[in-house]
Design a protein around this motif. Structure first.
Motif, PDB file in Angstrom:
ATOM      1  N   UNK A  22     -12.682  -4.317 -10.694  1.00 55.82           N
ATOM      2  CA  UNK A  22     -13.202  -2.960 -10.533  1.00 55.82           C
ATOM      3  C   UNK A  22     -14.479  -2.967  -9.703  1.00 55.82           C
ATOM      4  N   UNK A  23     -14.576  -2.000  -8.783  1.00 59.63           N
ATOM      5  CA  UNK A  23     -15.734  -1.919  -7.895  1.00 59.63           C
ATOM      6  C   UNK A  23     -16.256  -0.487  -7.848  1.00 59.63           C
ATOM      7  N   UNK A  24     -17.576  -0.360  -8.000  1.00 54.17           N
ATOM      8  CA  UNK A  24     -18.257   0.905  -7.772  1.00 54.17           C
ATOM      9  C   UNK A  24     -18.784   0.868  -6.352  1.00 54.17           C
ATOM     10  N   UNK A  25     -18.370   1.821  -5.546  1.00 51.95           N
ATOM     11  CA  UNK A  25     -18.810   1.858  -4.157  1.00 51.95           C
ATOM     12  C   UNK A  25     -20.283   2.179  -4.032  1.00 51.95           C
ATOM     13  N   UNK A  26     -20.815   1.961  -2.830  1.00 49.12           N
ATOM     14  CA  UNK A  26     -22.194   2.311  -2.536  1.00 49.12           C
ATOM     15  C   UNK A  26     -22.368   3.820  -2.569  1.00 49.12           C
ATOM     16  N   UNK A  27     -23.550   4.237  -2.927  1.00 48.74           N
ATOM     17  CA  UNK A  27     -23.904   5.651  -2.986  1.00 48.74           C
ATOM     18  C   UNK A  27     -23.936   6.255  -1.591  1.00 48.74           C
ATOM     19  N   UNK A  28     -23.425   7.472  -1.464  1.00 50.52           N
ATOM     20  CA  UNK A  28     -23.525   8.237  -0.232  1.00 50.52           C
ATOM     21  C   UNK A  28     -24.303   9.516  -0.529  1.00 50.52           C
ATOM     22  N   UNK A  44      -3.398  -4.720   2.847  1.00 50.72           N
ATOM     23  CA  UNK A  44      -2.352  -5.304   2.013  1.00 50.72           C
ATOM     24  C   UNK A  44      -2.809  -5.381   0.557  1.00 50.72           C
ATOM     25  N   UNK A  45      -2.017  -4.805  -0.328  1.00 54.50           N
ATOM     26  CA  UNK A  45      -2.236  -4.918  -1.770  1.00 54.50           C
ATOM     27  C   UNK A  45      -1.236  -5.961  -2.260  1.00 54.50           C
ATOM     28  N   UNK A  46      -1.749  -7.134  -2.669  1.00 56.27           N
ATOM     29  CA  UNK A  46      -0.834  -8.210  -3.059  1.00 56.27           C
ATOM     30  C   UNK A  46      -0.457  -8.182  -4.529  1.00 56.27           C
ATOM     31  N   UNK A  47      -1.389  -7.782  -5.384  1.00 54.19           N
ATOM     32  CA  UNK A  47      -1.058  -7.670  -6.801  1.00 54.19           C
ATOM     33  C   UNK A  47      -2.084  -6.798  -7.506  1.00 54.19           C
ATOM     34  N   UNK A  48      -1.776  -6.468  -8.741  1.00 52.60           N
ATOM     35  CA  UNK A  48      -2.670  -5.638  -9.528  1.00 52.60           C
ATOM     36  C   UNK A  48      -2.470  -4.154  -9.240  1.00 52.60           C
ATOM     37  N   UNK A  49      -3.119  -3.350 -10.069  1.00 47.68           N
ATOM     38  CA  UNK A  49      -3.120  -1.906  -9.899  1.00 47.68           C
ATOM     39  C   UNK A  49      -4.528  -1.499  -9.505  1.00 47.68           C
ATOM     40  N   UNK A  78      -3.454   2.859  -5.152  1.00 47.20           N
ATOM     41  CA  UNK A  78      -3.398   2.377  -3.772  1.00 47.20           C
ATOM     42  C   UNK A  78      -2.131   1.569  -3.520  1.00 47.20           C
ATOM     43  N   UNK A  79      -1.560   1.767  -2.335  1.00 49.42           N
ATOM     44  CA  UNK A  79      -0.373   1.039  -1.903  1.00 49.42           C
ATOM     45  C   UNK A  79      -0.627   0.511  -0.497  1.00 49.42           C
ATOM     46  N   UNK A 104      -5.070  -8.055 -11.449  1.00 48.43           N
ATOM     47  CA  UNK A 104      -5.118  -8.628 -10.103  1.00 48.43           C
ATOM     48  C   UNK A 104      -5.602 -10.066 -10.144  1.00 48.43           C
ATOM     49  N   UNK A 105      -4.937 -10.922  -9.370  1.00 43.93           N
ATOM     50  CA  UNK A 105      -5.460 -12.279  -9.167  1.00 43.93           C
ATOM     51  C   UNK A 105      -5.870 -12.440  -7.711  1.00 43.93           C
ATOM     52  N   UNK A 106      -4.996 -12.038  -6.782  1.00 45.34           N
ATOM     53  CA  UNK A 106      -5.379 -12.058  -5.362  1.00 45.34           C
ATOM     54  C   UNK A 106      -5.827 -10.677  -4.896  1.00 45.34           C
ATOM     55  N   UNK A 107      -5.416  -9.633  -5.615  1.00 46.88           N
ATOM     56  CA  UNK A 107      -5.929  -8.280  -5.373  1.00 46.88           C
ATOM     57  C   UNK A 107      -5.384  -7.579  -4.163  1.00 46.88           C
ATOM     58  N   UNK A 108      -6.278  -6.890  -3.475  1.00 45.66           N
ATOM     59  CA  UNK A 108      -5.888  -6.125  -2.301  1.00 45.66           C
ATOM     60  C   UNK A 108      -7.080  -5.955  -1.383  1.00 45.66           C
ATOM     61  N   UNK A 109      -6.779  -5.785  -0.113  1.00 43.07           N
ATOM     62  CA  UNK A 109      -7.824  -5.570   0.885  1.00 43.07           C
ATOM     63  C   UNK A 109      -7.858  -4.086   1.225  1.00 43.07           C
ATOM     64  N   UNK A 110      -9.020  -3.468   1.023  1.00 48.45           N
ATOM     65  CA  UNK A 110      -9.160  -2.053   1.356  1.00 48.45           C
ATOM     66  C   UNK A 110     -10.622  -1.678   1.456  1.00 48.45           C
ATOM     67  N   UNK A 111     -10.839  -0.467   1.937  1.00 49.82           N
ATOM     68  CA  UNK A 111     -12.190   0.084   2.031  1.00 49.82           C
ATOM     69  C   UNK A 111     -12.131   1.570   1.715  1.00 49.82           C
ATOM     70  N   UNK A 112     -13.315   2.152   1.536  1.00 53.63           N
ATOM     71  CA  UNK A 112     -13.428   3.599   1.321  1.00 53.63           C
ATOM     72  C   UNK A 112     -14.606   4.091   2.145  1.00 53.63           C
ATOM     73  N   UNK A 113     -14.371   5.175   2.884  1.00 56.54           N
ATOM     74  CA  UNK A 113     -15.440   5.768   3.675  1.00 56.54           C
ATOM     75  C   UNK A 113     -15.623   7.226   3.267  1.00 56.54           C
TER      76      UNK A 113
END
Length: 125
Positions: A22-28, A44-49, A78-79, A104-113
């Motif tokens: 779990x990640x809390x993004x930076x404040x905007x 790519x989301x490899x595993x986990x929700x 996320x997909x 998640x063990x390997x998780x997923x690569x993503x960002x939020x803007x």
């Protein structure tokens, strides 16, 4: 063609990375802007929700989940390669993206803007 660049500002809340917990993004900070949209950009989301949500705050300290009535659109788990965007119409000064991750063990690569728009003073630098 009309100019959009000088009327918006793009800020990263969650930087592109392999995310396994779990990640809390930076404040905007929305001060000086009259609208905002949040875009989640998965690779790519490899595993986990990976379940995204948007949080808001008056003071950049106490955070609450944004009510559905203050979002334009909704977010889903996320997909891989499926971008999502919601608009924010709440009244708080600060927002951030949050991704709750389970299994998640390997998780997923993503960002939020966050795209801030309708500035009080334009052009935006």
């Amino acid at each position: 063609m009309k100019d959009l660049k000088s009327k918006i500002s793009v800020v990263t809340s969650i930087g592109a990375a392999a995310i396994t917990s779990t990640v809390n993004g930076d404040t905007v900070d929305l001060q000086g802007f009259n609208s905002a949209a949040i875009s989640l950009l998965p690779g790519t989301i490899t595993d986990g929700t990976h379940t995204p949500k948007i949080q808001e705050s008056d003071d950049d300290s106490a955070w609450t989940d944004v009510a559905a009535s203050d979002l334009l659109g909704s977010l889903a788990v996320l997909a891989t390669d499926t971008n999502q965007m919601v608009g924010y119409k709440g009244t708080k000064r600060y927002i951030r993206a949050v991704s709750t991750v389970a299994g998640a063990s390997t998780g997923g690569v993503y960002s939020a803007i966050v795209i801030r728009g309708n500035p009080s003073l334009a052009p935006v630098a």
